[in-house]
Design an enzyme around this catalytic site. Sequence first.
Site, PDB file in Angstrom:
ATOM      1  N   GLY A   1     -39.213 -13.565  -4.382  1.00 20.62           N
ATOM      2  CA  GLY A   1     -39.712 -12.451  -5.187  1.00 20.62           C
ATOM      3  C   GLY A   1     -40.841 -12.876  -6.102  1.00 20.62           C
ATOM      4  O   GLY A   1     -41.211 -14.046  -6.177  1.00 20.62           O
TER       5      GLY A   1
ATOM      6  N   THR B   1     -41.330 -13.148  -9.378  1.00 23.99           N
ATOM      7  CA  THR B   1     -41.167 -14.071 -10.509  1.00 23.99           C
ATOM      8  C   THR B   1     -40.742 -15.449 -10.022  1.00 23.99           C
ATOM      9  O   THR B   1     -41.260 -16.471 -10.478  1.00 23.99           O
ATOM     10  CB  THR B   1     -40.152 -13.522 -11.525  1.00 23.99           C
ATOM     11  OG1 THR B   1     -40.476 -12.159 -11.817  1.00 23.99           O
ATOM     12  CG2 THR B   1     -40.215 -14.297 -12.833  1.00 23.99           C
TER      13      THR B   1
ATOM     14  N   ALA C   1     -34.512 -11.177 -10.704  1.00 23.83           N
ATOM     15  CA  ALA C   1     -33.525 -10.094 -10.654  1.00 23.83           C
ATOM     16  C   ALA C   1     -34.268  -8.793 -10.904  1.00 23.83           C
ATOM     17  O   ALA C   1     -35.296  -8.770 -11.587  1.00 23.83           O
ATOM     18  CB  ALA C   1     -32.430 -10.306 -11.689  1.00 23.83           C
TER      19      ALA C   1
ATOM     20  N   GLY D   1     -32.334  -7.800  -4.727  1.00 22.82           N
ATOM     21  CA  GLY D   1     -32.559  -7.350  -3.361  1.00 22.82           C
ATOM     22  C   GLY D   1     -33.799  -6.511  -3.178  1.00 22.82           C
ATOM     23  O   GLY D   1     -34.062  -6.012  -2.084  1.00 22.82           O
TER      24      GLY D   1
ATOM     25  N   GLY E   1     -36.614  -7.651  -2.961  1.00 23.70           N
ATOM     26  CA  GLY E   1     -37.412  -8.404  -1.993  1.00 23.70           C
ATOM     27  C   GLY E   1     -36.758  -8.522  -0.629  1.00 23.70           C
ATOM     28  O   GLY E   1     -37.219  -9.288   0.212  1.00 23.70           O
TER      29      GLY E   1
ATOM     30  N   GLU F   1     -29.950 -14.902  -0.689  1.00 25.57           N
ATOM     31  CA  GLU F   1     -29.921 -15.252  -2.110  1.00 25.57           C
ATOM     32  C   GLU F   1     -28.488 -15.473  -2.594  1.00 25.57           C
ATOM     33  O   GLU F   1     -28.207 -16.400  -3.346  1.00 25.57           O
ATOM     34  CB  GLU F   1     -30.604 -14.154  -2.931  1.00 25.57           C
ATOM     35  CG  GLU F   1     -32.117 -14.144  -2.776  1.00 25.57           C
ATOM     36  CD  GLU F   1     -32.796 -12.916  -3.365  1.00 25.57           C
ATOM     37  OE1 GLU F   1     -34.020 -12.960  -3.551  1.00 25.57           O
ATOM     38  OE2 GLU F   1     -32.111 -11.913  -3.645  1.00 25.57           O
TER      39      GLU F   1
END
Length: 226
Positions: free
Chosen positions: A27, A29, A84, A96, A98, A104
């Site tokens: 993702g 971040t 998150a 989720g 991504g 994960e």
Amino acid sequence: MEALKKIAGVTAAQYVKDGMTIGLGTGSTAYFFVEEIGRRVKEEGLDVVGVTTSSATTKQAQSLGIPLKAVDEIDSIDITVDGADEVDKDFNGIKGGGAALLMEKIVATPTKEYIWVVDESKMVEHLGAFKLPVEVVQYGAERLFRIFEKSGYQPSFRMKDGQKLITDMQNYLIDLDLKKIDNPVAFAEMLDTTVGVVEHGLFNGMVNKVIVAGKNGVEVLEAPKH
């Protein structure tokens, strides 16, 4: 916002030490965390082994020269850093966005210290404004969709290029537009016992630290011991 995400990701990388096995999240971040680990491997000779949570992260890590192992090759992971989509005051979260929630969660489970990196917009009073991703097997997915519909969960299939998105694990994703989840633990248990559901995006009581980047800097929130 990108600058805040980068600050959170780089801050999380400071917890990584030589000799660690680390989970590399997926993702926008977590991307910055992986970039910083790559920089440290190259410039500082950081000695780590990475375990990835998606094909996208695998490609990124390989391009940065981070040594990798498959999750089946390891017994435990020292630190996993991931993003998150929402985090509530009880340190439950939705992940989720991504489309990598199954991988994960598999990587998070054997992790000793699980860290989320987020910008301050992800901190919420109640989970549910962000649609809850549910990963389902392809066989019977339409029937499951109708069950969710009858339950009032306002489901929608995750789409890509006009087709149902297929995850790295070859499943479909159904996003539930719940608005507010009053009891994330009970809702997770219900989904866990629903036949055809492989995994869901509720990560309850799993995280140890949440690194929050905001306009006033970085805050590290410690979850209660569980």
